[in-house]
Enzyme design. Structure first.
Site, mmCIF file in Angstrom:
data_model
loop_
_atom_site.group_PDB
_atom_site.id
_atom_site.type_symbol
_atom_site.label_atom_id
_atom_site.label_comp_id
_atom_site.label_asym_id
_atom_site.label_seq_id
_atom_site.Cartn_x
_atom_site.Cartn_y
_atom_site.Cartn_z
ATOM 1 N N HIS A 234 0.660 -1.192 -0.101
ATOM 2 C CA HIS A 234 0.063 -0.170 0.040
ATOM 3 C C HIS A 234 0.841 1.218 -0.128
ATOM 4 O O HIS A 234 0.534 2.184 -0.579
ATOM 5 C CB HIS A 234 -1.024 -0.067 1.015
ATOM 6 N N ARG B 297 -11.117 2.576 -3.342
ATOM 7 C CA ARG B 297 -10.876 1.817 -2.119
ATOM 8 C C ARG B 297 -11.457 2.891 -0.869
ATOM 9 O O ARG B 297 -10.918 3.649 -0.067
ATOM 10 C CB ARG B 297 -9.378 1.840 -1.803
ATOM 11 N N ARG C 218 -15.843 0.040 -3.959
ATOM 12 C CA ARG C 218 -15.533 -1.277 -3.241
ATOM 13 C C ARG C 218 -15.866 -1.225 -1.665
ATOM 14 O O ARG C 218 -15.446 -0.137 -0.937
ATOM 15 C CB ARG C 218 -14.095 -1.697 -3.335
ATOM 16 N N GLU D 275 -9.835 -11.774 -6.621
ATOM 17 C CA GLU D 275 -8.393 -11.527 -6.000
ATOM 18 C C GLU D 275 -7.952 -12.647 -5.041
ATOM 19 O O GLU D 275 -6.838 -12.533 -4.353
ATOM 20 C CB GLU D 275 -8.131 -10.200 -5.152
ATOM 21 N N ASN E 129 -3.187 -7.712 -7.038
ATOM 22 C CA ASN E 129 -2.202 -7.481 -5.781
ATOM 23 C C ASN E 129 -2.399 -8.679 -4.865
ATOM 24 O O ASN E 129 -1.373 -9.331 -4.582
ATOM 25 C CB ASN E 129 -2.370 -6.132 -5.082
ATOM 26 N N ASP E 130 -3.537 -8.816 -4.714
ATOM 27 C CA ASP E 130 -3.849 -9.909 -3.627
ATOM 28 C C ASP E 130 -3.657 -11.541 -4.603
ATOM 29 O O ASP E 130 -3.336 -12.237 -4.008
ATOM 30 C CB ASP E 130 -5.178 -9.713 -2.828
ATOM 31 N N ARG F 107 2.880 -9.554 -0.171
ATOM 32 C CA ARG F 107 3.363 -8.726 -1.082
ATOM 33 C C ARG F 107 4.542 -7.852 -0.557
ATOM 34 O O ARG F 107 5.179 -7.215 -1.030
ATOM 35 C CB ARG F 107 2.446 -7.943 -1.720
ATOM 36 N N CYS G 66 -8.026 -4.277 -11.754
ATOM 37 C CA CYS G 66 -7.812 -3.100 -10.887
ATOM 38 C C CYS G 66 -6.469 -3.155 -10.116
ATOM 39 O O CYS G 66 -5.948 -2.353 -9.622
ATOM 40 C CB CYS G 66 -9.016 -2.439 -10.055
HETATM 41 C C1 PEP Z 1 -5.741 -6.102 -5.473
HETATM 42 O O1 PEP Z 1 -5.710 -6.844 -4.542
HETATM 43 O O2 PEP Z 1 -5.183 -6.157 -6.569
HETATM 44 C C2 PEP Z 1 -6.395 -4.864 -5.208
HETATM 45 C C3 PEP Z 1 -6.490 -3.775 -6.280
HETATM 46 O O3 PEP Z 1 -6.916 -4.409 -4.104
HETATM 47 P P1 PEP Z 1 -5.945 -3.972 -2.739
HETATM 48 O O4 PEP Z 1 -4.543 -3.641 -3.412
HETATM 49 O O5 PEP Z 1 -6.706 -2.462 -2.349
HETATM 50 O O6 PEP Z 1 -5.747 -5.079 -1.947
HETATM 51 MG MG MG Z 2 -6.959 -6.538 -2.671
#
Ligand code: PEP
Ligand code: MG
Length: 566
Positions: free
Chosen positions: A186, A293, A329, A428, A451-452, A462, A499
């Site tokens: 993040h 978010r 979301r 995700e 990402n997840d 991550r 996303c």
């Molecule tokens: C993801 O997991 O790809 C995502 C966009 O959500 P976040 O990065 O907020 O977990």
């Molecule tokens: Mg995520």
């Protein structure tokens, strides 16, 4: 020179400000001079009240009266005659001020946490805040406020947590260096959204870099130069200018449609964290918002935002977007996104634990308030709902049931909302990707959160630099899941977007075009670059690349092949 992960492009030259997390540990003592211990405690409480009044005044000016009153409430809590007299009794009995404060606060925290109603539960979080603040004063720890950092500051920290980042004043921070965190942590996402050059995962940065020291942060190459000489300053100033020039050249893609070389059209959206970011999304030429978010609305404050407060925020974003798509979301807390005032228990394995849709379905009051706020905002634009961290069909059904309940309530109250609001699923988790065929029958759209998805599929955190070599959306396993999600979405005639950060990766673009993705949602500064990269590919060239890639066996082979192709 220090090396790390290039997490947010650009060059920053400035002075270091180290953000250290202080330990609140102490050795409990028995005191003999109880009178002076009592006065030490009283002075700490006075100092706390002074600080809190000052902060409340600042918040009153910047945010509003309601937020200021929350802080002022902390003064009333600590000045509660029962709480004060019990602490004083313990000190008079020979206990040191730290232990007495902690013992009584912990008693209140346990009592409030056990309550059934949200309001009393929030009091537990208030008492926790108060305990931390007074303990810091008693232990002589100086709390540093990021929002006070002067112009030309490079922030250096072990990790920039989302709530820390919320205090950043963009004009003053020229760079970010952290010890932990990867490209999709993040800290990285926020740094990119703020367009602040950032290098993460720099080993021992907090120890090596000293307050006031001049450094260069090269967020494009993942390099930090300490004490640069005049030649290096010249070299990096030139590099910075070249970077700005490249950004300028992208301007020719502004105002254009997002189309491939063979003419297929795509939607190109932005990811945002606050309603005001919708302005940045529009300025960046985004065609809508593919991910709001919402957890950021819940951060940097001491209580849950009310339905009305949320409604105002979502409505504001919807109005800024003037009818363009706004995918909101629902709350995604837990994992690395903690909200202290919710009093969430520390978990052994937070990423696998009580987070996102799981938390919301168990806290239906909080969830319903958010859904009602989103529904109310849907009367002001093209608003859609999206559930995070879905792993089962049951979760989607349960979430949709709450949406239906909220609709009935609003109808009975004569409040306007979009009757046909679309409800989508964030793809995700590996589970969601594997059952994409089943989820596609429940959802109005998918958005792939790479990402997840990468983290869960590769069983790899991550933010952990030791396993970052595994963390790549170009891993054959992750690509197979992405392909399956898009295929299932297309077969069921629902739009599929992405996303996660991979949506902006130039290597990924031919693959996504070939798999049949219809929407890309990226950080505002990436919009024009992604539009340019999409315009370079014909569908048939992308298909040929994807076919080759899907036959390769390792991430390294895929990475090298795609690099040679772009
Ligand atoms: C993801 O997991 O790809 C995502 C966009 O959500 P976040 O990065 O907020 O977990
Ligand atoms: Mg995520």
């Amino acid at each position: 020179m220090l090396k790390g992960t290039a997490a947010s492009e650009g060059i920053g030259i400035g002075k270091v400000l180290v953000i250290e997390e202080h330990s609140l540990e102490y050795t409990p003592k028995t005191v003999v001079d109880t009178e002076s211990e009592l006065s030490r405690f009283e002075q700490a409480v006075e100092k706390f009240c002074e600080n809190t009044t000052e902060q409340a005044e600042a918040i009153r000016k910047s945010t509003g009266d309601k937020e200021a009153q929350i802080l002022e409430g902390h003064i009333q809590i600590i000045k509660d005659p029962y709480l004060m007299s019990e602490i004083e009794k313990l000190i008079s009995g020979g206990m040191c001020a730290e232990s007495a404060l902690e013992q009584m606060c912990d008693l209140f925290i346990t009592m409030f946490s056990a309550a059934d109603d949200e309001l009393t539960k929030q009091r537990a979080a208030d008492v926790k805040d108060i305990k931390t603040a007074i303990l810091s004063i008693l232990l002589g720890i100086q709390e540093l406020k990021i929002s006070d950092a002067p112009k030309g500051t490079v922030l250096v920290a072990d990790e920039l947590t989302p709530s820390m980042t919320a205090g950043i004043v963009k004009e003053n921070i020229v760079g970010i260096v952290t010890q932990t965190g990867g490209k999709t942590s993040h800290s990285a996402i926020l740094a990119r959204a703020l367009e602040i050059p950032a290098v993460l995962s720099v080993e021992n940065a907090v120890e090596i870099l000293k307050n006031g020291q001049e450094i260069v942060v090269d967020g494009s190459d993942g390099i930090v130069i300490t004490n640069p000489d005049s030649n290096q300053i010249k070299e990096y100033t030139a590099k910075s200018e070249a970077f700005i020039q490249e950004r300028r050249e992208l301007e020719k893609y502004r105002g254009q449609k997002t189309v491939s070389k063979s003419g297929e059209e795509y939607e190109l959206f932005c990811n945002i964290g606050k309603p005001e970011d919708a302005v940045k999304a529009m300025e960046a030429d985004g065609e809508g918002v593919g991910l709001f978010r919402t957890e950021f609305l819940f951060m940097d404050r001491s209580s849950i935002p009310t339905e009305d407060e949320q409604f105002e925020a979502y409505k504001k974003a919807a109005l800024i977007l003037k009818g363009k798509s706004l995918i909101i979301r629902t709350l995604d807390i837990g994992g690395d996104k903690d909200l202290p005032y919710l009093g969430l228990e520390k978990e052994e394995n937070p990423f696998m634990g009580f987070r996102a849709i799981r938390y919301c379905l168990k806290n239906s009051e909080l969830f319903k308030a958010q859904i009602r706020a989103i529904l109310r905002a849907s009367a002001f634009g093209d608003v859609k709902i999206m559930f995070p961290l879905v792993t089962t069909v049951d979760e989607v059904r349960a979430g949709k049931k709450i949406v239906e309940e909220a609709k009935l309530e609003l109808k009975a109250e004569n409040i306007a909302y979009d009757e046909n609001i679309k409800v989508g699923v964030m793809m995700e988790t590996s589970s969601a990707a594997v059952i994409a065929d089943l989820l596609a029958k429940e959802a109005d759209f998918f958005s792939i959160g790479t990402n997840d998805l990468t983290g869960y599929t590769m069983a790899c955190d991550r933010g952990n630099s030791d396993v970052s070599y595994l963390y790549s959306a170009l891993q054959p396993s992750v690509l197979r899941l992405i392909k399956n999600i898009i295929k299932c979405g297309n077969e069921n005639n629902i739009p599929v977007g992405m996303c996660g950060e991979a949506a902006a990766n130039p290597q990924m673009i031919p693959l996504l075009i070939s798999f049949g993705l219809t929407e890309f949602s990226v950080s505002a500064p990436s919009v024009l670059k992604v539009r340019k990269n999409i315009s370079k590919w014909t569908k048939s060239d992308a298909d040929a690349v994807a076919e080759k890639v899907m036959a390769l066996s390792t991430e390294k082979e895929i990475d090298e092949f795609l690099k040679s192709m772009i």
